[in-house]
Design a protein around this motif. Sequence first.
Motif, PDB file in Angstrom:
ATOM      1  N   ASP A 240       0.795  -1.195   0.207  1.00  0.00           N
ATOM      2  CA  ASP A 240      -0.061  -0.036   0.012  1.00  0.00           C
ATOM      3  C   ASP A 240       0.931   1.198  -0.154  1.00  0.00           C
ATOM      4  N   ILE A 241       0.759   1.953  -1.165  1.00  0.00           N
ATOM      5  CA  ILE A 241       1.843   3.038  -1.269  1.00  0.00           C
ATOM      6  C   ILE A 241       1.356   4.365  -0.052  1.00  0.00           C
ATOM      7  N   VAL A 242       0.096   4.206   0.166  1.00  0.00           N
ATOM      8  CA  VAL A 242      -0.227   5.298   1.088  1.00  0.00           C
ATOM      9  C   VAL A 242       0.318   4.954   2.593  1.00  0.00           C
ATOM     10  N   ASP A 243       0.198   3.612   2.903  1.00  0.00           N
ATOM     11  CA  ASP A 243       0.965   3.227   4.323  1.00  0.00           C
ATOM     12  C   ASP A 243       2.313   3.300   4.093  1.00  0.00           C
ATOM     13  N   GLU A 244       3.127   2.885   3.087  1.00  0.00           N
ATOM     14  CA  GLU A 244       4.425   2.944   3.007  1.00  0.00           C
ATOM     15  C   GLU A 244       5.034   4.531   3.201  1.00  0.00           C
ATOM     16  N   THR A 245       4.133   5.241   2.530  1.00  0.00           N
ATOM     17  CA  THR A 245       4.613   6.789   2.441  1.00  0.00           C
ATOM     18  C   THR A 245       4.595   7.296   3.878  1.00  0.00           C
ATOM     19  N   GLU A 246       3.562   6.967   4.353  1.00  0.00           N
ATOM     20  CA  GLU A 246       3.128   7.719   5.741  1.00  0.00           C
ATOM     21  C   GLU A 246       4.305   7.103   6.895  1.00  0.00           C
ATOM     22  N   LYS A 247       4.462   5.727   6.508  1.00  0.00           N
ATOM     23  CA  LYS A 247       5.588   5.222   7.693  1.00  0.00           C
ATOM     24  C   LYS A 247       6.970   5.906   7.703  1.00  0.00           C
ATOM     25  N   ALA A 248       7.247   6.225   6.157  1.00  0.00           N
ATOM     26  CA  ALA A 248       8.795   6.929   6.027  1.00  0.00           C
ATOM     27  C   ALA A 248       8.544   8.185   6.515  1.00  0.00           C
ATOM     28  N   TYR A 251       8.719   8.609  10.385  1.00  0.00           N
ATOM     29  CA  TYR A 251      10.167   8.446  11.168  1.00  0.00           C
ATOM     30  C   TYR A 251      10.829   9.791  10.854  1.00  0.00           C
ATOM     31  N   LEU A 252      10.694  10.260   9.660  1.00  0.00           N
ATOM     32  CA  LEU A 252      11.497  11.672   9.447  1.00  0.00           C
ATOM     33  C   LEU A 252      10.916  12.626  10.230  1.00  0.00           C
ATOM     34  N   LYS A 253       9.510  12.649  10.596  1.00  0.00           N
ATOM     35  CA  LYS A 253       9.231  13.943  11.156  1.00  0.00           C
ATOM     36  C   LYS A 253       9.554  13.959  12.706  1.00  0.00           C
ATOM     37  N   LYS A 254       9.628  12.813  13.375  1.00  0.00           N
ATOM     38  CA  LYS A 254       9.979  12.565  14.737  1.00  0.00           C
ATOM     39  C   LYS A 254      11.668  12.835  14.852  1.00  0.00           C
ATOM     40  N   ARG A 255      12.419  12.921  13.830  1.00  0.00           N
ATOM     41  CA  ARG A 255      13.710  13.031  14.079  1.00  0.00           C
ATOM     42  C   ARG A 255      14.092  14.385  13.446  1.00  0.00           C
ATOM     43  N   PHE A 262       5.314  19.545   9.532  1.00  0.00           N
ATOM     44  CA  PHE A 262       5.044  18.419   8.575  1.00  0.00           C
ATOM     45  C   PHE A 262       3.655  18.246   8.178  1.00  0.00           C
ATOM     46  N   SER A 263       3.089  17.931   7.054  1.00  0.00           N
ATOM     47  CA  SER A 263       1.750  17.594   6.795  1.00  0.00           C
ATOM     48  C   SER A 263       1.614  16.496   5.796  1.00  0.00           C
ATOM     49  N   PHE A 264       0.658  15.737   6.150  1.00  0.00           N
ATOM     50  CA  PHE A 264       0.566  14.594   5.100  1.00  0.00           C
ATOM     51  C   PHE A 264      -0.894  14.178   4.709  1.00  0.00           C
ATOM     52  N   VAL A 265      -1.400  14.205   3.509  1.00  0.00           N
ATOM     53  CA  VAL A 265      -2.711  14.124   2.817  1.00  0.00           C
ATOM     54  C   VAL A 265      -2.766  13.129   1.902  1.00  0.00           C
ATOM     55  N   SER A 266      -3.834  12.172   1.939  1.00  0.00           N
ATOM     56  CA  SER A 266      -3.960  11.397   0.805  1.00  0.00           C
ATOM     57  C   SER A 266      -5.544  11.373   0.449  1.00  0.00           C
ATOM     58  N   LYS A 267      -5.623  11.652  -0.857  1.00  0.00           N
ATOM     59  CA  LYS A 267      -6.936  11.662  -1.436  1.00  0.00           C
ATOM     60  C   LYS A 267      -7.565  10.232  -1.853  1.00  0.00           C
ATOM     61  N   ILE A 268      -7.021   9.294  -1.275  1.00  0.00           N
ATOM     62  CA  ILE A 268      -7.421   7.895  -1.527  1.00  0.00           C
ATOM     63  C   ILE A 268      -6.902   7.062  -0.290  1.00  0.00           C
ATOM     64  N   GLU A 269      -7.681   6.089   0.189  1.00  0.00           N
ATOM     65  CA  GLU A 269      -7.267   5.478   1.255  1.00  0.00           C
ATOM     66  C   GLU A 269      -6.119   4.505   1.217  1.00  0.00           C
ATOM     67  N   SER A 270      -6.283   3.731   0.320  1.00  0.00           N
ATOM     68  CA  SER A 270      -5.271   2.797  -0.069  1.00  0.00           C
ATOM     69  C   SER A 270      -4.819   2.575  -1.540  1.00  0.00           C
ATOM     70  N   VAL A 271      -3.797   2.425  -1.930  1.00  0.00           N
ATOM     71  CA  VAL A 271      -3.532   2.093  -3.317  1.00  0.00           C
ATOM     72  C   VAL A 271      -2.481   1.092  -3.581  1.00  0.00           C
ATOM     73  N   PRO A 272      -2.513  -0.211  -4.092  1.00  0.00           N
ATOM     74  CA  PRO A 272      -1.757  -1.360  -4.196  1.00  0.00           C
ATOM     75  C   PRO A 272      -0.773  -0.733  -5.353  1.00  0.00           C
ATOM     76  N   TRP A 282      13.705   5.015   1.129  1.00  0.00           N
ATOM     77  CA  TRP A 282      15.141   5.810   0.960  1.00  0.00           C
ATOM     78  C   TRP A 282      14.782   7.102  -0.097  1.00  0.00           C
ATOM     79  N   THR A 283      13.827   6.866  -0.970  1.00  0.00           N
ATOM     80  CA  THR A 283      13.672   7.927  -1.855  1.00  0.00           C
ATOM     81  C   THR A 283      12.790   9.178  -1.338  1.00  0.00           C
ATOM     82  N   ILE A 284      11.895   8.631  -0.504  1.00  0.00           N
ATOM     83  CA  ILE A 284      11.268   9.788   0.439  1.00  0.00           C
ATOM     84  C   ILE A 284      12.039  10.366   1.534  1.00  0.00           C
TER      85      ILE A 284
END
Length: 382
Positions: A240-248, A251-255, A262-272, A282-284
Motif C-alpha cells: 500500500d503506497i499510502v501506508d509505506e509513504t506515511e511510515k517513512a 520516522y523523518l518527522k520525529k527526528r 510536517f503535513s500528510f494528505v492522501s486523497k485515497i485510502e489505499s493504493v496497491p 530511501w526515496t522519500i
Amino acid sequence: MKFNPKSKTSTIFLLIGSFAVVSLILWNTNSFFKTFKEEERLKMEIWATAQSEFLQSSENVELGNLHLRVFQNNTSTPMILINKDSSIRVNNIPKEKVTDSVYIQKKLKQFQSENTPISIDQQGEHLATLYYGNSDVLNKLKYYPIALLLIIFLFGTVIYFLFKTNKSSEQNKLWAGMAKETAHQIGTPLSSLLGWNELLKTEHINPDITKEIEKDIDRLQTITERFSKIGSLPKLDKLDIVDETEKAYAYLKKRSSKLIHFSFVSKIESVPVLLNSSLYNWTIENLVKNGIDAMRGKGSIAIEIVPDGKFVNILIADTGSGIPKSSYTTIFNPGVTTKKRGWGLGLSLVKRIVEEYHNGKIKVLSSGKEGTIMQISLKVAV
C-alpha cells in the motif's frame, strides 16, 4: 581511482591521427576539385578557340569538321555564347528556357560568379563572349567535403557516446561496489550495538531509551539493506503506497527540527503498488531531506498522494528557495547539486530507484521563490 597515463596518451595519439587523416582527405578533395575545375576551364578555352575558327571560316562547313566535333562533344558543361551582334547561343540548357530572357540573365550572373567569362577574339577583333557554369559532376563534387565532414561528425558522435556510456558503466560498477562494501562494513558494529542494547535492558534503564535505540538500530539495518541492493535488481512486493509513504514520513518527522511543519494528505485510502519498501523509503527520505536543506531547517514540508487514472502521484512540497528552471532535468544527473556541500548523488539515486527499479517517473513539477514540488508517478498494481 587512478587515471591511466598510457590510456590518455593513446587517446591523444588517436585524436591526432584522426585529425591528420581527415585533413589529408579534405586537402586531397580540394586539390582534386581545383584540378577538375582547371580542366573544365581548359575545355572551354578549346571550345572558344574552335568557335573563333568556326566564325572566321566559310559558311559552308561540313559536319565532319573538327570545329563542329568539338562543339558536339560538350555534353556536360552549361554555356551561353553572346556574339558581337548580341545574338545568343546556348548549350546544355533546357530548350524551353532558351527564349526566357529573365532565366538567361539569371544564368549569366550565376556563370560569372562561378567562372570568369572567356572573350573570343580573332586578329584583334572581338567576336563573342563565352559564359559557362560548373558541370553537374563538379557541382556534386563541391558538396563532397561537406558530406564527408558530416559523416565524420556522426562517426565521432557515435564514438563519443560509446566512450561516455562505457565510462558511465564503469562508474556505476564502482559506486555499486563501494555501496556493497559499505553495507558489509556496517554489519559488524551493528551486531555489537544489538548486544550492547540487550545489556542496557538488564541494567534497568528507562525502557523508552532502549526502544529508541532499537529504532535507530533498525534504521541502520535498513540503510545497510539499501546499500547492499545497489547494483542488483530488487524484489518488488504489492504494498500500500499510502501506508509505506506515511511510515517513512513519520520516522523523518520525529527526528527533524521542531521548526519544520510536517503535513500528510492522501486523497485515497489505499493504493496497491509494486514496491521495494526499503528503496522506496530511501526515496522519500532523500526528497524530504533535500526539502529541509533548501529551507535551511525552517519551513513546511507537505506530502500529498493523488490518484491519476492507472497511476498514483506522490507530491513532496517544500517552502525552500527553489530550483532554477534550467536545472529541472539536470538536477537528477550524478554530481549535479545546488548545495555548497554534497556529492550530488541523492537525486541521481532517487531517479534510478523510481524509474529503473519501479518503472515510474519523477520530475520537478514546479519550483519558485515559494518553494518546490517534486512528483513521483507509480503505476497502480492490478
